[in-house]
Write an enzyme that holds these catalytic residues in place. Sequence first.
Site, mmCIF file in Angstrom:
data_model
loop_
_atom_site.group_PDB
_atom_site.id
_atom_site.type_symbol
_atom_site.label_atom_id
_atom_site.label_comp_id
_atom_site.label_asym_id
_atom_site.label_seq_id
_atom_site.Cartn_x
_atom_site.Cartn_y
_atom_site.Cartn_z
ATOM 1 C CD GLU A 167 38.279 20.421 -0.761
ATOM 2 O OE1 GLU A 167 38.839 20.621 0.334
ATOM 3 O OE2 GLU A 167 37.262 21.039 -1.117
ATOM 4 C CE1 TYR A 169 44.661 16.961 -4.040
ATOM 5 C CE2 TYR A 169 43.329 18.660 -3.006
ATOM 6 C CZ TYR A 169 43.756 18.006 -4.139
ATOM 7 O OH TYR A 169 43.288 18.379 -5.372
ATOM 8 N NE ARG A 217 39.085 24.657 1.286
ATOM 9 C CZ ARG A 217 39.206 24.577 -0.025
ATOM 10 N NH1 ARG A 217 40.327 24.917 -0.612
ATOM 11 N NH2 ARG A 217 38.189 24.156 -0.753
ATOM 12 C CG HIS A 255 39.424 16.006 -5.200
ATOM 13 N ND1 HIS A 255 38.590 17.039 -5.523
ATOM 14 C CD2 HIS A 255 40.619 16.567 -4.922
ATOM 15 C CE1 HIS A 255 39.242 18.182 -5.436
ATOM 16 N NE2 HIS A 255 40.480 17.923 -5.062
ATOM 17 C CD GLN A 342 29.738 23.170 -20.314
ATOM 18 O OE1 GLN A 342 28.651 23.469 -19.870
ATOM 19 N NE2 GLN A 342 30.003 23.252 -21.593
ATOM 20 C CB CYS A 344 37.012 26.318 -14.304
ATOM 21 S SG CYS A 344 35.368 25.843 -13.767
ATOM 22 C CB ALA A 387 27.603 32.264 -31.108
#
Length: 673
Positions: A167, A169, A217, A255, A342, A344, A387
């Site tokens: 990713e 990092y 990973r 990312h 949205q 998370c 709702a």
Amino acid sequence: MSKPYPHLLAPLDLGFTQLKNRVLMGSMHTGLEEEKNGFEKMAAYFGERARGQVGLIVTGGIAPNRAGWVAPFSAKMTTKKEAKNHELITQEVHKEGGKICMQILHAGRYGYHPLAVAPSSIKSPISPFKPWKLSQSGIEKTIKSFIRCATLAREAGYDGVEIMGSEGYLINQFIVSKTNKRKDEWGGSYENRIRLPLEIVSRVRKAVGDDFIIIYRLSMLDLVHDGSSWEEVELLAKRIEESGATIINTGIGWHESRVPTIATMVPRGGFSWVTRKLMGKVGIPLITTNRINMPEVAEQILADKHADMVSMARPFLADPEFVKKAMENRRDEINTCIACNQACLDHVFKQKRASCLVNPRACYETELNFTPAQQKKKIAIVGAGPAGLACATYAAQRGHEAHLYEASSEIGGQFRMAMSIPGKEEFVETIRYFKKQMELHKVHVHLNTEVSKEIIEQGQFDEVVIATGVKPRIPDIPGIDHPKVLSYMEVLQGQKEVGEKVAIIGAGGIGFDVASYLLEKAEAPISTEAFMEQWGVDMAHQAKGGLGEASLGLPLRQIFLMQRSDGKLGRKLGKTTGWIHRASLRKHGVQMIGGVKYLKIDDAGLHLDIKGKAEVLDVDHIVVCAGQLSNTKLAKQLASGSTTIHIIGGANEARELDAKKAIREAADLAAGF
Ligand code: FAD
Ligand code: NAP
Ligand code: SF4
């Protein structure tokens, strides 16, 4: 009955330990890591997922030192005291019969703070902080901090660690020449660039012993220019195995990559082909990942031998009992992650606690509970949009007699229109989930019933919930009733034919969605191959990083998307998905115009003032997506009577409304009845 999902539910023998099935709950930062009483909350959160029978859990990323923080003061494990806090988590997971690994994440140049370090001092495009170049002794200290962190994780009771090497990092930054310009033994040749992950894995293995899981990973598809080639990925995987890893997990995309990898328009299981290429090249199990959200998708991936195990992360926010339900052949009861991001990722990027749009209990396990009601009530819920559906479900789940009324012939409200947008087909799953839950909890559903004051008064309800949603705003523009003008509802419900040249008034979420709808053929869902072609992913991985040429079909229409305010269009769209919508429309040649004044509409088209310059858009149709107003008709009728009403979702407040807010409001109300 035959055993469901035989590949997915088969145990996995790791030699010194066994996993009960092939499901990994992938690492997710939730924000609980840094909250007051966060460990109690995380224990409940992970415990619930372990009780739901997931084979192995990986925690959110924990930094091995301060320089490795993702953001200032984010979670780290550097001392015995810090490790001790984690015992709450490991004990709870073990009590539920689960297994859990802690992810060690060093953010490198992605660290959103001035202490960030990297192989070279090159700023990332997604952080304002230029990292410090690590010295040779700094690298040695970093390796030691990984070893200390893994040792402490073992002491805290974890079953293993995941070393985050993907990713984009720190470890990934060392591996790739784009971010590693060093001239010493940590840079230059590929052998030098992979020295850091190999040193970390082999020395961690030495420190923790043989009976501790080490997941590595590995970034198998960087999706950045000058990333790793496939030969390099394969070589690294072999060397990681030799260094002592137990399992290799797949990382897809950095990312900063500009290819969507997990958003809802990515086809289900759309990246498992990447892991498949590595199958048979190493002897340890491989995990595949990204957009796997239903048991049949996971089962097929394993049956097709794309991997030995699957990782799902967000699906465990949406439903902690995912695996249990699969085991019990209750697939229809799974609350499916619709990959909207949205509640998370968008929350995490705004430093807010993560939750889930379709499951507002996620990360609120100690605070939001639908316990059996003390006193059974008869409750009317008017409107079957998100709702109303959520309110009826949760109220009935608590034992109340819930009556849900809907004016139209189908449940779902505005969500039905959302699911007609190309790339949002997943949204149908939420409607399926609530429908099934309402059957199970015996909600009385009254379709084709437009509720009036009389119906409410005759029903003798203890509580009345108004969830009548929203209606489109009609802007005050001369000529707004011209035949060229259509509402977004008329377009999305297929009531009107739309011409080839279209102007869209309003560039909010719905304006963007309507543009996508008008540009692309509804041939949903898109195939993996077509998606990769659209976004320029080279499935042959001939180019370094796996990026090739993007190729789009011709757009169906010429579109102008407009707003009155200045600034970037779509700036209020989700933090992690807005760029995808903007990039997609741009690729399709949509003209995005801000700072307009709508002067009038007539046979010539739409007359505009664009920053002082008059212009006429000679279009076939003008679609109005100018926001919403609350539908308050029923609430107003009832205001004069004696019934006490509760108003939720769009009926309560149309501004800043989305399904996340509508469902959360419903849940809070139903929990209190
Ligand atoms: P609504 O969905 O409007 O439902 C209200 C219901 O009440 C309707 O079914 C209506 O028929 C019924 N009703 C009204 N009056 C009566 C009456 N008197 N008697 C009986 N029934 C009545 N949100 C997101 O979070 N993410 C997205 O990606 C997203 N995409 C969208 C895409 C499109 C194209 C659209 C149109 C919306 C999208 N939304 C999205 C918005 C989301 O759908 C709404 O915020 C949500 O549906 C609001 O829920 P609600 O229950 O308050 O109202
Ligand atoms: P919105 O996001 O509020 O956008 C409304 C648009 O209309 C804005 O561009 C606004 O821009 C314009 N507008 C407002 N008043 C106007 C007027 N009087 N005349 C002309 N233009 C006007 O609302 P929406 O697009 O209708 O979406 C509704 C909700 O659904 C949103 O809150 C959104 O969160 C949700 N949704 C979310 C997604 C998603 O992907 N997450 C997708 C779709 C919908 P100007 O005022 O600058 O002109
Ligand atoms: Fe999935 Fe959306 Fe829930 Fe995130 S908020 S877990 S993407 S459904």
